[in-house]
Motif scaffolding. Structure first.
Motif, PDB file in Angstrom:
ATOM      1  N   LYS A  66     -65.755  38.650 -57.952  1.00 14.13           N
ATOM      2  CA  LYS A  66     -65.991  39.444 -59.165  1.00 14.13           C
ATOM      3  C   LYS A  66     -65.423  38.734 -60.392  1.00 14.13           C
ATOM      4  O   LYS A  66     -66.075  38.676 -61.433  1.00 14.13           O
ATOM      5  N   MET A  67     -64.220  38.175 -60.252  1.00 16.63           N
ATOM      6  CA  MET A  67     -63.620  37.443 -61.373  1.00 16.63           C
ATOM      7  C   MET A  67     -64.488  36.250 -61.752  1.00 16.63           C
ATOM      8  O   MET A  67     -64.707  35.983 -62.939  1.00 16.63           O
ATOM      9  N   ALA A  68     -64.994  35.529 -60.748  1.00 17.64           N
ATOM     10  CA  ALA A  68     -65.850  34.373 -61.020  1.00 17.64           C
ATOM     11  C   ALA A  68     -67.142  34.799 -61.705  1.00 17.64           C
ATOM     12  O   ALA A  68     -67.589  34.166 -62.659  1.00 17.64           O
ATOM     13  N   GLU A  69     -67.727  35.895 -61.231  1.00 15.63           N
ATOM     14  CA  GLU A  69     -68.985  36.368 -61.820  1.00 15.63           C
ATOM     15  C   GLU A  69     -68.781  36.889 -63.236  1.00 15.63           C
ATOM     16  O   GLU A  69     -69.629  36.670 -64.100  1.00 15.63           O
ATOM     17  N   GLU A  70     -67.688  37.575 -63.479  1.00 13.21           N
ATOM     18  CA  GLU A  70     -67.438  38.130 -64.813  1.00 13.21           C
ATOM     19  C   GLU A  70     -67.193  37.038 -65.840  1.00 13.21           C
ATOM     20  O   GLU A  70     -67.381  37.248 -67.029  1.00 13.21           O
ATOM     21  N   GLY A  71     -66.785  35.861 -65.375  1.00 13.64           N
ATOM     22  CA  GLY A  71     -66.548  34.740 -66.273  1.00 13.64           C
ATOM     23  C   GLY A  71     -67.832  34.143 -66.826  1.00 13.64           C
ATOM     24  O   GLY A  71     -67.793  33.287 -67.691  1.00 13.64           O
ATOM     25  N   LYS A  72     -68.969  34.589 -66.327  1.00 12.45           N
ATOM     26  CA  LYS A  72     -70.284  34.109 -66.793  1.00 12.45           C
ATOM     27  C   LYS A  72     -70.426  32.596 -66.664  1.00 12.45           C
ATOM     28  O   LYS A  72     -71.063  31.950 -67.487  1.00 12.45           O
ATOM     29  N   HIS A  73     -69.812  32.043 -65.633  1.00 11.28           N
ATOM     30  CA  HIS A  73     -69.926  30.605 -65.381  1.00 11.28           C
ATOM     31  C   HIS A  73     -71.345  30.279 -64.930  1.00 11.28           C
ATOM     32  O   HIS A  73     -71.980  31.056 -64.229  1.00 11.28           O
ATOM     33  N   GLU A  74     -71.826  29.111 -65.310  1.00  7.85           N
ATOM     34  CA  GLU A  74     -73.166  28.678 -64.914  1.00  7.85           C
ATOM     35  C   GLU A  74     -73.238  28.371 -63.423  1.00  7.85           C
ATOM     36  O   GLU A  74     -74.286  28.507 -62.802  1.00  7.85           O
ATOM     37  N   LEU A  75     -72.110  27.951 -62.857  1.00  5.01           N
ATOM     38  CA  LEU A  75     -72.042  27.572 -61.450  1.00  5.01           C
ATOM     39  C   LEU A  75     -70.813  28.198 -60.812  1.00  5.01           C
ATOM     40  O   LEU A  75     -69.717  28.116 -61.364  1.00  5.01           O
ATOM     41  N   ILE A  76     -71.008  28.820 -59.658  1.00  2.00           N
ATOM     42  CA  ILE A  76     -69.896  29.325 -58.852  1.00  2.00           C
ATOM     43  C   ILE A  76     -69.874  28.498 -57.577  1.00  2.00           C
ATOM     44  O   ILE A  76     -70.882  28.396 -56.871  1.00  2.00           O
ATOM     45  N   VAL A  77     -68.716  27.885 -57.299  1.00  2.00           N
ATOM     46  CA  VAL A  77     -68.544  27.072 -56.101  1.00  2.00           C
ATOM     47  C   VAL A  77     -67.617  27.822 -55.151  1.00  2.00           C
ATOM     48  O   VAL A  77     -66.492  28.171 -55.520  1.00  2.00           O
ATOM     49  N   LEU A  78     -68.111  28.096 -53.942  1.00  3.51           N
ATOM     50  CA  LEU A  78     -67.296  28.719 -52.902  1.00  3.51           C
ATOM     51  C   LEU A  78     -66.810  27.622 -51.973  1.00  3.51           C
ATOM     52  O   LEU A  78     -67.601  27.026 -51.239  1.00  3.51           O
ATOM     53  N   ASP A  79     -65.517  27.352 -52.002  1.00  2.88           N
ATOM     54  CA  ASP A  79     -64.930  26.344 -51.124  1.00  2.88           C
ATOM     55  C   ASP A  79     -64.438  27.051 -49.864  1.00  2.88           C
ATOM     56  O   ASP A  79     -63.392  27.692 -49.857  1.00  2.88           O
TER      57      ASP A  79
END
Length: 101
Positions: A27-40
């Motif tokens: 949720k934090m990653a999505e709310e940041g409106k980043h163009e790319l989310i990387v799940l390590d």
């Protein structure tokens, strides 16, 4: 640019018991409106259907928003993706390096 990338690192087990913490990170990653989310997920030793469902959910939302999700799976997660067919749907990379530049 690195500021347009969110990195979510998960290790141990991803199951019903750890799902809330995982979803909070997503949720934090999505709310940041980043163009790319990387799940390590390279240090993940186990994933159950609830974890897979959360990954499918974030994938759908990022696609809908015109963003991307890339998963860096562990060997266990890679095998699970192959068995479930998710390897055909999700974008994967061996490591996050190169994605964070």
């Amino acid at each position: 640019p690195a500021d347009s990338v969110a990195l979510v690192v998960v290790g141990g087990e991803l199951d019903l018991y750890s799902l809330d913490e995982f979803k909070a990170g997503l949720k934090m990653a999505e709310e940041g409106k980043h163009e790319l989310i990387v799940l390590d997920l390279r240090e993940l030793g186990f994933i159950d259907s609830s974890g897979l469902g959360a990954i499918i959910g974030v994938h759908g939302r990022t696609v809908k928003d015109g963003r991307r999700l890339v998963v860096c799976p562990s060997e266990v997660v890679s095998k699970t993706f192959e068995v479930t067919g998710l390897h055909r749907v999700l974008s994967t990379a061996p490591t996050p390096e190169g994605l964070l530049d």
